[in-house]
Enzyme design. Structure first.
Site, mmCIF file in Angstrom:
data_model
loop_
_atom_site.group_PDB
_atom_site.id
_atom_site.type_symbol
_atom_site.label_atom_id
_atom_site.label_comp_id
_atom_site.label_asym_id
_atom_site.label_seq_id
_atom_site.Cartn_x
_atom_site.Cartn_y
_atom_site.Cartn_z
ATOM 1 N N TYR A 1 -46.014 73.076 -13.405
ATOM 2 C CA TYR A 1 -45.514 72.007 -12.563
ATOM 3 C C TYR A 1 -44.138 71.542 -12.989
ATOM 4 O O TYR A 1 -43.599 70.581 -12.490
ATOM 5 C CB TYR A 1 -46.479 70.831 -12.471
ATOM 6 C CG TYR A 1 -47.025 70.359 -13.795
ATOM 7 C CD1 TYR A 1 -48.390 70.342 -14.003
ATOM 8 C CD2 TYR A 1 -46.181 69.949 -14.804
ATOM 9 C CE1 TYR A 1 -48.910 69.919 -15.196
ATOM 10 C CE2 TYR A 1 -46.690 69.523 -16.002
ATOM 11 C CZ TYR A 1 -48.055 69.507 -16.203
ATOM 12 O OH TYR A 1 -48.567 69.094 -17.390
ATOM 13 N N PRO B 1 -51.840 74.797 -10.040
ATOM 14 C CA PRO B 1 -52.062 75.168 -11.444
ATOM 15 C C PRO B 1 -51.253 74.291 -12.387
ATOM 16 O O PRO B 1 -50.092 73.972 -12.109
ATOM 17 C CB PRO B 1 -51.559 76.606 -11.517
ATOM 18 C CG PRO B 1 -51.484 77.075 -10.131
ATOM 19 C CD PRO B 1 -51.270 75.892 -9.275
ATOM 20 N N CYS B 2 -51.895 73.901 -13.488
ATOM 21 C CA CYS B 2 -51.242 72.930 -14.365
ATOM 22 C C CYS B 2 -50.188 73.581 -15.254
ATOM 23 O O CYS B 2 -49.359 72.908 -15.826
ATOM 24 C CB CYS B 2 -52.278 72.211 -15.205
ATOM 25 S SG CYS B 2 -53.440 73.305 -15.995
ATOM 26 N N GLN B 3 -50.203 74.901 -15.370
ATOM 27 C CA GLN B 3 -49.212 75.541 -16.246
ATOM 28 C C GLN B 3 -47.808 75.417 -15.673
ATOM 29 O O GLN B 3 -46.838 75.501 -16.376
ATOM 30 C CB GLN B 3 -49.464 77.044 -16.417
ATOM 31 C CG GLN B 3 -50.806 77.419 -16.940
ATOM 32 C CD GLN B 3 -51.812 77.548 -15.799
ATOM 33 O OE1 GLN B 3 -51.665 76.945 -14.751
ATOM 34 N NE2 GLN B 3 -52.847 78.331 -16.020
#
Ligand SMILES: C[S@@+](CC[C@H](N)C(=O)[O-])C[C@H]1O[C@@H](n2cnc3c(N)ncnc32)[C@H](O)[C@@H]1O
Length: 420
Positions: free
Chosen positions: A94, A90-92
């Site tokens: 990293y 998930p990009c939220q």
């Protein structure tokens, strides 16, 4: 070009075994199965909801065997027989350096997803790793651009891997969606293996260059030294606040990242949004936009300049946004599907198209086709209950372009055969 939906078929004589993390509704699994890979383990858990919609669809499609629906932090280990570990994390979340406050240092904190991936890699050491994320990953965070990616390269490299990355726009390789993502492929180091120069790896011989050909190099190769400890990289990398040194293509080996900007060798045939449409006769009423709401859609898609007031300070500022295509052109690949694509409320970011019968939104099947999923892939959950259209759009906003995964998967399978 006529669109043909492909079904999922489990490979009969698999080239190797896959573990799929952050599995969603199984985009990696479908693409890799088309390249001959068998997924023997999968993990999917949605932290924000009690009902586990994506996992339920996954189980409905692939069955329960080898599937785990729990926080990745609770996955103790991967099966021993994994050759390839994959995941679109998930990009939220990293941001790897959130952990620095922890007494255990950079790798201390549970729940920061990168460290969970790395923990599983450390235990099992798969021969190949294939990750996917938004290209923003190369530039985060804003006060130390590129730091998170630098820490990822360094820590994965320290596990004994060489790493390639490429920012890929699916439309440039012939797919009907302009979805731009960074692909990261890591190969376990093997004593005595000759790899060639960074230039040749990036333009010709690397896994990503063979799968997704490069046309030309636009900027010279830059070297980024990452020989420091990960904790020190985390606190010092690009502290001056300049732009990220990581360009759209790169290679990491032994404490040095090599990066340059390249362009894709464009596919000779390409699909467009118009190719994936269902006939108007099959479109349910709620997808047609009523005339009285068209004005609102037009306004949201239009250029504007609005004076706004900052809530905290009370100061005013000008908010401006440009004009977007209205309607979306059927003769071009679509824009990227976002998770908010579903639902009837007008939005700047949802697609709106015009056919001979009027203006309408895209259906779940059309969204699935833009990613290359079989038609109606996400229609039912594991209890046979129909999934809402908004959820199905959400899945497709989270998913990936399956055809690209198939292409990269084929090249990795070729390399796996050579290794064995
Ligand atoms: C970008 S999506 C990947 C979608 C997938 N590639 C597909 O084709 O559908 C990331 C997924 O990770 C899941 N996820 C988020 N946090 C997680 C966690 N802590 N443990 C396991 N899965 C998680 C999300 O629910 C989401 O489905």
């Amino acid at each position: 070009m006529a669109y043909k939906s492909k079904n999922y078929k489990e490979p009969t004589n698999p080239v190797g075994n896959v573990a799929e993390l952050f599995a969603g509704v199984g985009g990696f699994r479908i693409g890799l199965a088309r390249a001959g890979w068998k997924t023997v383990f999968s993990n999917q858990w949605e932290p924000a909801t009690k009902v586990q919609h994506a996992s339920d669809v996954y189980v409905a499609r692939f069955g329960e065997e080898g599937h785990s629906n729990e926080d990745i932090a609770k996955v103790e280990s991967l099966p021993k027989n994994i050759d390839l570990l994959v995941g679109g994390f998930p990009c939220q979340d990293y941001s790897v350096a959130k952990t620095l406050n922890s007494s255990k240092g950079l790798k201390g904190k549970k729940g920061v997803l990168w460290w969970e991936i790395l923990r599983l890699v450390h235990q099992q050491k798969p021969k190949f790793i294939f990750l996917e994320n938004v290209d923003r990953l190369l530039k985060s965070p804003s006060n130390q651009r590129g730091r998170d990616f630098a820490v990822m390269l360094k820590t994965l490299g320290d596990e004994g891997y060489t790493i390639e990355w490429r920012v890929v726009n699916a439309a440039e390789y012939g797919f009907p969606q302009r979805r731009i993502r960074v692909f990261i492929v890591a190969t376990k180091n093997k004593a005595g293996k000759k790899r060639g120069t960074p230039e040749s790896i990036l333009s010709k011989s690397g896994i990503l260059a063979r799968a997704l050909p490069v046309e030309k190099i636009v900027e010279y190769l830059t070297e980024i030294e990452l020989s420091d400890e990960a904790d020190r990289i985390s606190s010092h990398f690009n502290k001056g606040g300049g732009k990220s040194p990581f360009m759209n293509s790169g290679y990491y080996e032994n404490g040095i990242a090599f990066t340059y900007k390249s362009t894709a060798k464009l596919s000779s045939s390409s699909m467009v949004l118009g190719d994936v449409l269902q006939p108007d006769s099959q479109i349910p009423d709620e997808y047609w936009v009523e005339d009285k709401r068209l004005k609102e859609w037009k306004y949201l898609k239009g250029a504007k300049s609005i004076e706004r007031t900052h809530k905290g300070s009370g100061t005013t500022y000008n908010y401006a946004e440009g004009k977007m295509a209205f309607p979306d052109l059927l003769t071009n690949p679509s824009r990227t599907i976002l998770t908010g694509e579903g639902g009837t409320t007008p939005s700047r970011f949802k697609h709106i198209i015009q056919t001979k019968n009027g203006f309408r939104r895209l259906t779940p099947v059309e969204l699935e086709r833009l990613n290359g999923f079989p038609d109606d892939w996400s229609k039912y959950d594991s209890n046979g209950k129909q999934v809402s259209d908004a959820k199905r759009a959400f899945f497709m906003g989270n998913a990936l372009v399956i055809g690209l995964i198939e292409i990269v998967g084929k090249v990795i399978s070729f390399d796996l055969k050579i290794e064995d």
